[in-house]
Design a protein around this motif. Structure first.
Motif, PDB file in Angstrom:
ATOM      1  N   TYR A 188      17.213  -8.961 -52.852  1.00 24.77           N
ATOM      2  CA  TYR A 188      17.769  -8.313 -53.859  1.00 24.77           C
ATOM      3  C   TYR A 188      16.686  -7.014 -53.944  1.00 24.77           C
ATOM      4  CZ  TYR A 188      19.314  -5.905 -58.374  1.00 24.77           C
ATOM      5  OH  TYR A 188      19.719  -5.141 -59.225  1.00 24.77           O
ATOM      6  N   GLU A 247      13.721  -3.661 -49.958  1.00 20.20           N
ATOM      7  CA  GLU A 247      13.443  -2.855 -48.583  1.00 20.20           C
ATOM      8  C   GLU A 247      11.956  -2.629 -48.261  1.00 20.20           C
ATOM      9  OE1 GLU A 247      14.832   1.148 -49.464  1.00 20.20           O
ATOM     10  OE2 GLU A 247      13.411   1.584 -51.104  1.00 20.20           O
ATOM     11  N   ASN A 254      22.217 -10.048 -48.774  1.00 19.89           N
ATOM     12  CA  ASN A 254      21.977  -9.092 -49.560  1.00 19.89           C
ATOM     13  C   ASN A 254      22.738  -9.193 -50.636  1.00 19.89           C
ATOM     14  OD1 ASN A 254      21.310  -6.388 -50.575  1.00 19.89           O
ATOM     15  ND2 ASN A 254      23.078  -5.621 -49.801  1.00 19.89           N
ATOM     16  N   SER A 291      22.179  -5.191 -53.379  1.00 17.34           N
ATOM     17  CA  SER A 291      20.908  -4.260 -53.544  1.00 17.34           C
ATOM     18  C   SER A 291      21.554  -2.869 -53.716  1.00 17.34           C
ATOM     19  CB  SER A 291      19.982  -4.315 -52.311  1.00 17.34           C
ATOM     20  OG  SER A 291      19.463  -5.517 -52.225  1.00 17.34           O
ATOM     21  N   THR A 341      17.994  -2.235 -48.434  1.00 23.37           N
ATOM     22  CA  THR A 341      17.599  -3.468 -47.892  1.00 23.37           C
ATOM     23  C   THR A 341      18.571  -3.832 -46.511  1.00 23.37           C
ATOM     24  OG1 THR A 341      17.140  -4.145 -49.934  1.00 23.37           O
ATOM     25  CG2 THR A 341      17.615  -6.093 -48.318  1.00 23.37           C
ATOM     26  N   VAL A 342      19.822  -3.692 -46.474  1.00 24.53           N
ATOM     27  CA  VAL A 342      20.856  -4.097 -45.494  1.00 24.53           C
ATOM     28  C   VAL A 342      20.441  -3.085 -44.078  1.00 24.53           C
ATOM     29  CG1 VAL A 342      23.085  -3.769 -44.455  1.00 24.53           C
ATOM     30  CG2 VAL A 342      22.598  -4.625 -46.895  1.00 24.53           C
ATOM     31  N   VAL A 391      23.253 -10.256 -41.002  1.00 23.03           N
ATOM     32  CA  VAL A 391      23.124  -9.630 -42.501  1.00 23.03           C
ATOM     33  C   VAL A 391      24.417  -9.694 -42.949  1.00 23.03           C
ATOM     34  CG1 VAL A 391      22.356  -7.704 -43.787  1.00 23.03           C
ATOM     35  CG2 VAL A 391      21.194  -7.916 -41.670  1.00 23.03           C
ATOM     36  N   ASP A 400      26.272  -9.022 -46.316  1.00 23.95           N
ATOM     37  CA  ASP A 400      26.308  -7.924 -47.548  1.00 23.95           C
ATOM     38  C   ASP A 400      27.246  -8.177 -48.452  1.00 23.95           C
ATOM     39  OD1 ASP A 400      25.484  -5.743 -48.777  1.00 23.95           O
ATOM     40  OD2 ASP A 400      26.578  -4.162 -47.644  1.00 23.95           O
TER      41      ASP A 400
END
Lengths: 128, 236
Positions: free
Chosen positions: B13, B16, B43, B46, B50-51, B62, B64
């Motif tokens: 969360y 990055e 993720n 966020s 971040t993604v 990933v 999301d």
């Protein structure tokens, strides 16, 4: 002596409870309220009608239970009803939250799989 | 088990600043040890990049989440992914860089040897460089006593987020995982299912970037909520 010994409050409470029952039924008709949730409210409307029309029943019941001031029995019943219904609602919310979480997780995993299958296609993400 | 499939779950969360380094260090461990280690970043809604950073760093997957589910919901997403993709071992690591990926072989070792179903990487089993605050130590004593009361096991670092699960625990977590502050509660669930867990010593450092989600007010709620959840689960 009854709690509704003035004609105005007598008429008003009947009017109010009938309007309440009508409103609940109309919401069910419009499918804005599910039948299962309407039952409790209809029961409450019915209780108000009965207490309005036969207000001496409330006095008798209070006397039987040894309650000195009859309207306090009404408050007690109302309060217990509200507590029971709120508890029921928080249980419904808990179940709904669990389902929302699971749906969100399944959806996100599914989207990840789609993204992995076509990584170069730009997503139209709403929240990035 | 020949060449087990290991999945590292990294819930993130707004991480990055540290996530890329965590992913690269895990990849380096996989390269050094020859273990099959995949990484999945979950993720948790966020608001930062971040993604994008996680994808650029080469995370295997990933996931999301469209909005914030909280740590329990995000972590369970990782276990659900591990279960669906038939991983043998799922590891969880914090995205803030406080866990050292070099300890991954140590943490999964008891599972590979078939000793335990679940392993907690602990700061306190042996003396390590980690120094903790007074509040944290109070919480630790509280939770350790609680676990000892309910499971008869002694856990020195019950809130550690550096953990490894075998297939049975992965399946159990995919079905049910506590919504918030799950670390202590799941240990009780594991013990009550008749599964075993153990602690191994790992290194921990201060977080590299971002801020911790635990504030003093939340700590009180944390202890009360977990205390209640643990005592209730003891009656199931």
């Amino acid at each position: 002596m009854t709690i509704f010994d003035t004609p105005i409050i007598y008429a008003l409470s009947i009017l109010f409870s009938l309007a309440f029952v009508w409103f609940v039924l109309s919401q069910v008709r419009k499918r804005k309220l599910r039948e299962q949730y309407s039952l409790m409210w209809l029961l409450l409307g019915l209780v108000i009608v009965v207490v309005s029309v036969r207000s001496h029943w409330l006095d008798s019941l209070a006397y039987l239970l040894g309650i000195y001031y009859a309207p306090s029995l009404l408050f007690l019943i109302a309060l217990l009803f509200v507590f029971a219904y709120l508890l029921h609602l928080t249980m419904v919310i808990s179940k709904l939250s669990d389902r929302v979480v699971r749906l969100t997780q399944e959806l996100a995993i599914y989207q990840q799989r789609e993204h992995a299958a076509q990584p170069h296609e730009k997503e139209t993400a709403l929240h990035e | 088990m020949n060449q087990p499939k290991v999945l590292v779950i990294i819930p993130a969360y707004n991480e990055e600043g540290s996530i890329a380094n965590v992913i690269r260090r895990i990849q380096a461990v996989a390269a050094d040890t020859g273990l099959h280690i995949d990484t999945v970043v979950v993720n948790d809604g966020s608001k930062d990049a971040t993604v994008r950073v996680a994808r650029a760093a080469g995370a295997t997957a990933v996931i999301d989440l469209p909005f914030n589910l909280g740590i329990g919901g995000a972590m369970q997403t990782g276990y659900l992914y591990a279960h669906k993709n038939q991983y043998d071992i799922a590891l969880q690591i914090d995205a803030d860089g406080q866990h050292n990926p070099h300890d991954i072989p140590t943490v999964i070792e008891p599972i590979l040897r078939g000793e335990s179903h679940f392993v907690v990487g602990s700061r306190y089993v042996e003396k390590t460089a980690y120094r903790s605050s007074a509040m944290r130590r109070i919480g630790m004593i509280f939770f350790s006593s609680l676990i000892r009361l309910v499971t008869k096991h002694t856990v020195k670092d019950p809130t550690s987020g550096f953990r490894a699960a075998d297939r049975r625990v992965i399946r159990m977590f995919a079905e049910y995982y506590p919504v918030d502050y799950p670390e202590v509660e799941v240990l009780v669930h594991i013990a009550r299912r008749g599964l075993t867990f153990q602690e191994v010593s790992v290194e921990m450092s201060e977080r590299q970037a971002g801020t911790s989600s635990i504030t003093p007010i939340k700590s009180a709620y944390y202890m009360i909520k977990v205390g209640l959840a643990v005592l209730i689960s003891a009656t199931r």
